[in-house]
Design a protein around this motif. Structure first.
Motif, PDB file in Angstrom:
ATOM      1  N   GLY A   9       0.806  -1.219   0.000  1.00  0.00           N
ATOM      2  CA  GLY A   9       0.000   0.000   0.000  1.00  0.00           C
ATOM      3  C   GLY A   9       0.834   1.261   0.000  1.00  0.00           C
ATOM      4  N   VAL A  10       2.046   1.203   0.550  1.00  0.00           N
ATOM      5  CA  VAL A  10       2.953   2.361   0.519  1.00  0.00           C
ATOM      6  C   VAL A  10       3.315   2.687  -0.924  1.00  0.00           C
ATOM      7  N   SER A  11       3.499   1.651  -1.749  1.00  0.00           N
ATOM      8  CA  SER A  11       3.811   1.875  -3.163  1.00  0.00           C
ATOM      9  C   SER A  11       2.651   2.552  -3.871  1.00  0.00           C
ATOM     10  N   ALA A  12       1.428   2.125  -3.561  1.00  0.00           N
ATOM     11  CA  ALA A  12       0.250   2.756  -4.166  1.00  0.00           C
ATOM     12  C   ALA A  12       0.154   4.220  -3.759  1.00  0.00           C
ATOM     13  N   LEU A  13       0.356   4.494  -2.468  1.00  0.00           N
ATOM     14  CA  LEU A  13       0.275   5.872  -1.976  1.00  0.00           C
ATOM     15  C   LEU A  13       1.373   6.734  -2.592  1.00  0.00           C
ATOM     16  N   THR A  14       2.589   6.195  -2.674  1.00  0.00           N
ATOM     17  CA  THR A  14       3.704   6.930  -3.277  1.00  0.00           C
ATOM     18  C   THR A  14       3.390   7.285  -4.724  1.00  0.00           C
ATOM     19  N   THR A  15       2.826   6.343  -5.470  1.00  0.00           N
ATOM     20  CA  THR A  15       2.503   6.573  -6.881  1.00  0.00           C
ATOM     21  C   THR A  15       1.388   7.595  -7.030  1.00  0.00           C
ATOM     22  N   MET A  16       0.358   7.501  -6.198  1.00  0.00           N
ATOM     23  CA  MET A  16      -0.745   8.460  -6.269  1.00  0.00           C
ATOM     24  C   MET A  16      -0.276   9.881  -6.023  1.00  0.00           C
ATOM     25  N   ASN A  17       0.680  10.032  -5.118  1.00  0.00           N
ATOM     26  CA  ASN A  17       1.130  11.373  -4.733  1.00  0.00           C
ATOM     27  C   ASN A  17       2.339  11.867  -5.513  1.00  0.00           C
ATOM     28  N   ASN A  18       2.831  11.065  -6.443  1.00  0.00           N
ATOM     29  CA  ASN A  18       4.063  11.441  -7.140  1.00  0.00           C
ATOM     30  C   ASN A  18       3.800  12.496  -8.215  1.00  0.00           C
ATOM     31  N   THR A  19       4.308  13.674  -7.965  1.00  0.00           N
ATOM     32  CA  THR A  19       4.215  14.749  -8.962  1.00  0.00           C
ATOM     33  C   THR A  19       5.600  15.180  -9.431  1.00  0.00           C
ATOM     34  N   GLY A  20       6.623  14.396  -9.082  1.00  0.00           N
ATOM     35  CA  GLY A  20       7.967  14.722  -9.514  1.00  0.00           C
ATOM     36  C   GLY A  20       9.044  14.344  -8.530  1.00  0.00           C
ATOM     37  N   ALA A  21       8.679  13.978  -7.303  1.00  0.00           N
ATOM     38  CA  ALA A  21       9.684  13.546  -6.340  1.00  0.00           C
ATOM     39  C   ALA A  21      10.418  12.314  -6.854  1.00  0.00           C
TER      40      ALA A  21
END
Length: 750
Positions: free
Chosen positions: A458-470
């Motif tokens: 689930g951390v991977s899903a959250l990271t992907t959802m919030n990724n705008t360039g990090a």
């Protein structure tokens, strides 16, 4: 399937028996032999770690023509960006040794390669002996109330399993006909009650599916519109609108999005997503022989067996890239992440033009799989379905003789990323074989590297959802600016990519000498020991009670606070050294409740043997004190009995002198030749003996203790003070000159 060349373009049309299946158009790239475009768009990272002296050695697979390698590092917990580079190396370098690290700290590295046909950036989560996570936060189970009764046993077991993995569980059952706003308000209510604690949502069953955006991340104009959006439930602070998008060109009406229709306008999340989210939904999968409930039961059984290490996937991955001919690196998510989890040597590159993917994974075992190909469509009973990908497979083959052998899966192809439809291929994987999770990755790219160090998927899903360039790039396809509201994880978001075999049954009993004794069956795995946890009775948070791992399978500590009804847990712990680094891993917990017979004794020791003696003093057990004797058997110990040698359970003392009436008045003449009416009175307040009446014949006063030992022998008249006497019961006697007793009484000195 037909293939034709026209103006440097490949057009692929795969025809299903009932419908036109796929049409994708990409230019033909120029590839170096043995290296696909997607491989060149990734840096395949792994690490070798050392405790003394502390170091992390990053390693990567070389790519021909690279000109430079640049490395950045940050703390895993940092959200403030990457900062300046820590090293810039020549393109020929294949490793970097970082000696400026600390043991027990999690780090994250960004490695950027320039040249070689494609610039590339990849990431690695790593560390040396990174501490175990005892408590993972609160998870909210959103459960379709149509399945709660037939799956009551499995859902209860799931809750126990999640608690045993360090989660606090809240659960709300909802109707599949509820408005999505009602369901989101449930989430918001839980979040607002404890915003620092709620970390994840696990959606089970056909909970109402939100739709949002005006997107077609697969590039098809006939698929432009609203896509399913479970992130709507996971984003709790933003404003979602339904008043601006007006899109009705999609083939399926479900993708139409017009103002006021209950589908939202946002193609990007209105604010950062707060919660991990995953869904298991077996609704409308008629290709499978089982019912929706049966498929869900099979999934929950499979997950339980995985959590408890009854089956362990083989530490390897397979990449099946049937988009190698595309002009964009659609499979870069696979090459960017898989080496971090299993190591580059265990990433198998499959031939996408040979044996189909579903045959390659049938009855096999892979920790990770990646598969991609042109998407398939089919018509089932007049309904358009998104049921597979070319040379990968379809829902029907996984529902039939082929069992999916991948545990954690990544896939890509047209259409089926839109997962809320009949026989959908993304959802169907979870109903087959060993599949635990599935996601649709490329547009945007997924970042899974944290899972290599034991973090939940689930951390991977959250990271992907919030990724705008990090994490760059945001997307690996031809739409680099596509929104993220369609990002979805199919499966249990709490799952970790490695599970340690748990200990067996925990038993709590009274320990010899007081306190509680914990015993359990050993884990079949090679472990460092075990930790004991007590669940906080108010918050349900598991609190670790052991500083160091317990060796063996028995533990007892008289000082441990034990209360009947409290729940305890024991978890095995091991140090895992993996291609990402090393970390301490905890197993599922074995749980037990403190039985009622382990009530605390008078010394506060649960199940202890201390007790209140006849003077109501806490003795025995852990106190080391000896019980007071009760010579006269009246229920009062000699030290607190106002007549220790006379049975007087009522302890009546009418004179208030500390001596009970039955003994303070038991005076009289014994063989007296003189002194009729003589009486002896002991003043307990002053510890002085008084003779009352005719004492002319008295010549001596003797005092003996309870053991008939002489304690005082004084001539009379003379001082008769007993202040120096030790505590206890005494017999006082008056004698004449010939040694004949004249009177006697008993007294108690306290």
């Amino acid at each position: 399937m037909s293939r034709s060349r026209k103006s440097g373009v490949i057009m692929i049309r795969t025809i299903h028996s009932t419908a036109f299946v796929a049409s994708l158009v990409f230019g033909v790239p120029s590839l170096l032999p043995g290296q696909t475009l997607s491989q060149r768009a990734a840096v395949q990272l792994s690490a070798v770690v050392q405790e003394q002296p502390p170091s992390i050695t990053l390693q990567w697979v070389p790519i021909t023509g690279s000109t430079s390698i640049t490395l950045h590092r940050k703390l895993r917990s940092s959200t403030s960006g990457w900062g300046p580079a820590i090293a810039t190396l020549p393109g020929s370098a294949v490793q970097f040794v970082d000696n400026s690290i600390s043991v027990g700290v999690g780090y994250e590295y960004r490695v950027t390669r320039l040249g070689g046909g494609n610039d590339a950036t990849s990431y690695l989560s790593t560390g040396v002996r990174v501490p175990a996570v005892d408590h993972r936060g609160t998870m909210l189970l959103l459960v379709d109330n149509a399945i709660t009764t037939p799956l009551a046993t499995e859902l209860d077991r799931l809750e126990q399993d999640l608690r045993g993995d360090g989660w606090v569980i809240h659960r709300t059952d909802v109707s599949r006909t509820d408005p999505v706003s009602t369901v989101r308000n449930v989430v918001i209510s839980h979040y607002n009650a404890a915003p620092e604690q709620l970390k994840a949502i696990f959606i089970i069953g056909h909970v109402p599916v939100p739709y949002s955006g005006n997107v077609n991340p697969d590039g098809h104009s006939s698929h432009l519109g609203a896509w399913p959006c479970d992130g709507y439930y996971a984003e709790v602070n933003g404003t979602w609108t339904d008043n601006s998008v007006n899109s009705v060109g999609a083939t399926r009406p479900e993708n139409h999005n017009i103002p006021g229709d209950g589908k939202f306008d946002q193609s990007n999340f209105p604010s950062p997503v707060e919660l991990q989210v995953g869904r298991v939904d077996m609704y409308d999968l008629p290709a499978f022989a089982g019912t929706e409930v049966q498929l869900l039961r099979a999934y929950l059984d499979k997950v339980h067996a995985y959590r408890t290490a009854q089956w362990v996937p083989q530490e390897r991955s397979i990449v099946f890239d049937n988009f190698q001919w595309a002009t964009v690196p659609l499979a870069a998510t696979a090459w960017r992440n898989m080496s971090a989890v299993v190591g580059a040597a265990d990433v198998i590159e499959a031939d996408p033009y040979g044996q189909p993917f579903h045959q390659l994974v049938n009855d096999q075992s892979y920790l990770l799989t990646y598969s991609s190909g042109p998407g398939l469509q089919a018509t089932t009973n007049g309904v358009l379905t998104y049921n597979g990908a070319h040379n990968v497979g379809n829902t029907e083959v996984f529902a039939g003789p082929f069992a999916h052998g991948g545990a954690f899966n990544v896939s890509f192809g047209s259409y089926f990323g839109d997962w809320d439809n009949k026989n959908n291929f993304l959802r169907a994987a979870l109903a087959s074989g060993s599949a635990l999770t599935n996601c649709w990755a490329a547009i945007p790219a997924w970042y899974l590297h944290h899972a290599g160090m034991g973090e939940p998927i689930g951390v991977s899903a959250l990271t992907t959802m919030n990724n705008t360039g990090a994490y760059a790039p945001v997307a690996d396809g031809y739409q680099s600016t596509v929104g993220a509201t369609h990002v979805a994880l199919m499966g249990d978001p709490s799952l970790r990519m490695r599970m340690l075999a748990p200990p067996g049954e925990l038993v709590i009993s009274a320990a010899q000498g007081g306190g509680a004794e914990f015993t359990w069956d050993p884990s079949p795995a090679s472990v460092l020991g075990y930790h004991l946890y007590r669940y906080d009775p108010v918050t349900s948070v598991p609190v670790r009670m052991t500083d160091l791992p317990v060796q063996g399978t028995v533990f007892s500590d008289p000082a441990m606070p034990i209360h009947p009804g409290d729940q305890w847990m024991v978890r095995a712990i091991a140090l895992r050294t993996v291609p990402s680094g090393s970390y301490f891993d905890l197993s599922q917990g074995a749980m037990a409740m403190v039985p009622a017979e382990l009530s605390p004794d008078c010394a506060g020791i649960p199940g202890g043997s201390a007790y209140l003696d006849a003077c109501q003093e806490c003795v025995g057990g852990s106190t080391g004190a000896t019980a007071e004797s009760d010579t006269d058997g009246d229920g009062y110990g000699d030290a607190c009995d106002n007549c220790p040698n006379d049975f007087n359970p009522d302890q009546t003392d009418s004179t208030g002198d500390g001596i009970g009436d039955v003994c303070s008045l038991s005076t009289g003449i014994q063989n007296a030749t003189q002194g009729d009416g003589l009486r002896i009175h002991f003043d307990a307040t002053a510890s002085v003996i008084h003779l009352i009446g005719n004492s002319d014949a008295v010549r001596r006063i003797k005092v003996t203790d309870g053991q008939a030992r002489l304690a005082l022998d004084r001539p009379f008249p003379g001082p008769l003070n007993m202040e120096a006497m030790a505590f206890g019961a005494y017999l006082i006697q008056a004698y004449d000159g010939q040694g004949r007793p004249l009177a006697w009484t008993r007294c108690l000195i306290r």
